[in-house]
Design a protein around this motif. Sequence first.
Motif, PDB file in Angstrom:
ATOM      1  N   GLY A 200     -29.133  69.653  87.483  1.00 22.02           N
ATOM      2  CA  GLY A 200     -29.829  70.574  86.616  1.00 22.02           C
ATOM      3  C   GLY A 200     -29.837  70.041  85.193  1.00 22.02           C
ATOM      4  O   GLY A 200     -29.290  68.974  84.915  1.00 22.02           O
ATOM      5  N   PRO A 201     -30.436  70.789  84.250  1.00 28.24           N
ATOM      6  CA  PRO A 201     -30.580  70.292  82.888  1.00 28.24           C
ATOM      7  C   PRO A 201     -29.313  70.376  82.053  1.00 28.24           C
ATOM      8  O   PRO A 201     -29.235  69.759  80.986  1.00 28.24           O
ATOM      9  N   GLN A 202     -28.301  71.137  82.516  1.00 29.27           N
ATOM     10  CA  GLN A 202     -27.059  71.242  81.765  1.00 29.27           C
ATOM     11  C   GLN A 202     -25.916  71.575  82.714  1.00 29.27           C
ATOM     12  O   GLN A 202     -26.120  72.145  83.789  1.00 29.27           O
ATOM     13  N   ALA A 203     -24.716  71.167  82.312  1.00 26.31           N
ATOM     14  CA  ALA A 203     -23.521  71.493  83.085  1.00 26.31           C
ATOM     15  C   ALA A 203     -23.020  72.864  82.667  1.00 26.31           C
ATOM     16  O   ALA A 203     -22.851  73.141  81.481  1.00 26.31           O
ATOM     17  N   LEU A 204     -22.800  73.725  83.642  1.00 21.02           N
ATOM     18  CA  LEU A 204     -22.363  75.088  83.370  1.00 21.02           C
ATOM     19  C   LEU A 204     -21.110  75.415  84.166  1.00 21.02           C
ATOM     20  O   LEU A 204     -20.916  74.919  85.279  1.00 21.02           O
ATOM     21  N   THR A 275     -35.154  72.964  86.550  1.00 20.80           N
ATOM     22  CA  THR A 275     -35.005  74.407  86.381  1.00 20.80           C
ATOM     23  C   THR A 275     -33.647  74.738  85.770  1.00 20.80           C
ATOM     24  O   THR A 275     -32.615  74.211  86.199  1.00 20.80           O
ATOM     25  N   THR A 276     -33.635  75.616  84.777  1.00 13.54           N
ATOM     26  CA  THR A 276     -32.373  76.063  84.208  1.00 13.54           C
ATOM     27  C   THR A 276     -31.747  77.126  85.108  1.00 13.54           C
ATOM     28  O   THR A 276     -32.432  77.745  85.934  1.00 13.54           O
ATOM     29  N   PHE A 277     -30.447  77.363  84.906  1.00 14.55           N
ATOM     30  CA  PHE A 277     -29.795  78.404  85.688  1.00 14.55           C
ATOM     31  C   PHE A 277     -30.400  79.764  85.385  1.00 14.55           C
ATOM     32  O   PHE A 277     -30.591  80.583  86.295  1.00 14.55           O
ATOM     33  N   ALA A 278     -30.731  80.022  84.120  1.00 17.10           N
ATOM     34  CA  ALA A 278     -31.333  81.304  83.755  1.00 17.10           C
ATOM     35  C   ALA A 278     -32.664  81.503  84.471  1.00 17.10           C
ATOM     36  O   ALA A 278     -32.968  82.609  84.934  1.00 17.10           O
ATOM     37  N   GLN A 279     -33.460  80.440  84.567  1.00 20.57           N
ATOM     38  CA  GLN A 279     -34.742  80.540  85.274  1.00 20.57           C
ATOM     39  C   GLN A 279     -34.513  80.779  86.762  1.00 20.57           C
ATOM     40  O   GLN A 279     -35.201  81.605  87.371  1.00 20.57           O
ATOM     41  N   TRP A 280     -33.556  80.053  87.344  1.00 22.50           N
ATOM     42  CA  TRP A 280     -33.272  80.251  88.766  1.00 22.50           C
ATOM     43  C   TRP A 280     -32.799  81.679  89.007  1.00 22.50           C
ATOM     44  O   TRP A 280     -33.251  82.345  89.949  1.00 22.50           O
TER      45      TRP A 280
END
Length: 289
Positions: A200-204, A275-280
Motif C-alpha cells: 500500500g502507499p503507507q505503513a500503518l 489504494t489507501t487504507f481510508a479508501q479501502w
Amino acid sequence: MTVTASACRHIVLTGATGQIAPLVARHLAAHHRITLISRTPYPAVQRPGVRHVACDYDTVESLIDSFRGADALFVVTNDPERPEHDRNIVRAAVEASVGHIVKLSAAAVHDTAAHDLITEWQRSNEDRIKTSGIPWTMIQPRSFMSHALAWAPSIRSDGNAYALHPHSRNACIAPEDVAEASAHVLGDTQHYFQSFQLTGPQALSAHEQSAALAELLRRPVVCQELSAEEAHASYSRRYSPAMADALIASAERQLAGAKAQTTDMVERLTGRPATTFAQWAASHRDSFE
C-alpha cells in the motif's frame, strides 16, 4: 478498470473461492476465456466466457485437463501444510504446456530473517515454479487490508479492535490492487521472469487503522493490545498450532520493522496510485457498521 492481457486467449485461475482470483477475473477483458478453479464446487452465477471447475488438488490428472491450452495460469494456494497441492499444480502445468505462470506469493520471501512455516512454503513454491521451464512472474504482496475485517464483529458490538503489537507497522495493501496488478501481468511477455513486491502507499499500525475506522464511522474505535499468549490462542482457534506459531513469528518481524517499507509497484503496473487504507475502509464501510 478492464485489463487486456496481451496474447492471452485462455486464462486459468486457481483459488476461485478466495479473495483474489475472482477479482482478477473481473479485471480481465471479456474476450478472454477464463477458467476459475477451486477444490470444491463453486456456487457462483455463471457468466459468459467464464467457467468454474472443481478439481482434486491431490491428483495431477484432475488438474491437467483444466490447465490444458492455458496461455496463462494464476496460482493461488493457501495451505502450507499441504505442499503436495502446490507440487501437483506445477506438475500439471508442465504436463498441460501452460504458457505462463503468475504466482501469488508474499513479500516476506525477501526477508532473510523469516524462516516460519508460511514463508518457507512460499519460497519453495517460487523455487519450484522457477525451475519448471515455464515462464513465470511472482506477485509478492504485503498483508491485505481486508484482514481488518476480522475486527468487524467486535467493532460493531463494542467499538474494539484487537491486535498483537498494535503500534507496529505494516505496508498493507488492498486486495483489489493485488488483483488488478496481477491481471496486468498475466500472459504479458514483458513481465516474464520478474518478481513484483506490492504494498500500500503507507505503513500503518493496527492502532492507526483503528483511528481511520473511527473517523470513517464517526464513533470511537479502540485497538486493544493482545499478549502473545492471547494472540496465539486466537490464531489456534482458526489454524493449526504450526500455523499459529508462524503468525506469531510474522508479528514479531513486523514489530522489528521488517514490513514497513513501501514500493510504488502498484502504480507502475496499473497506472494509478495504490489504494489507501481510508479508501479501502470506505468501500467496506457496511461491514463495520
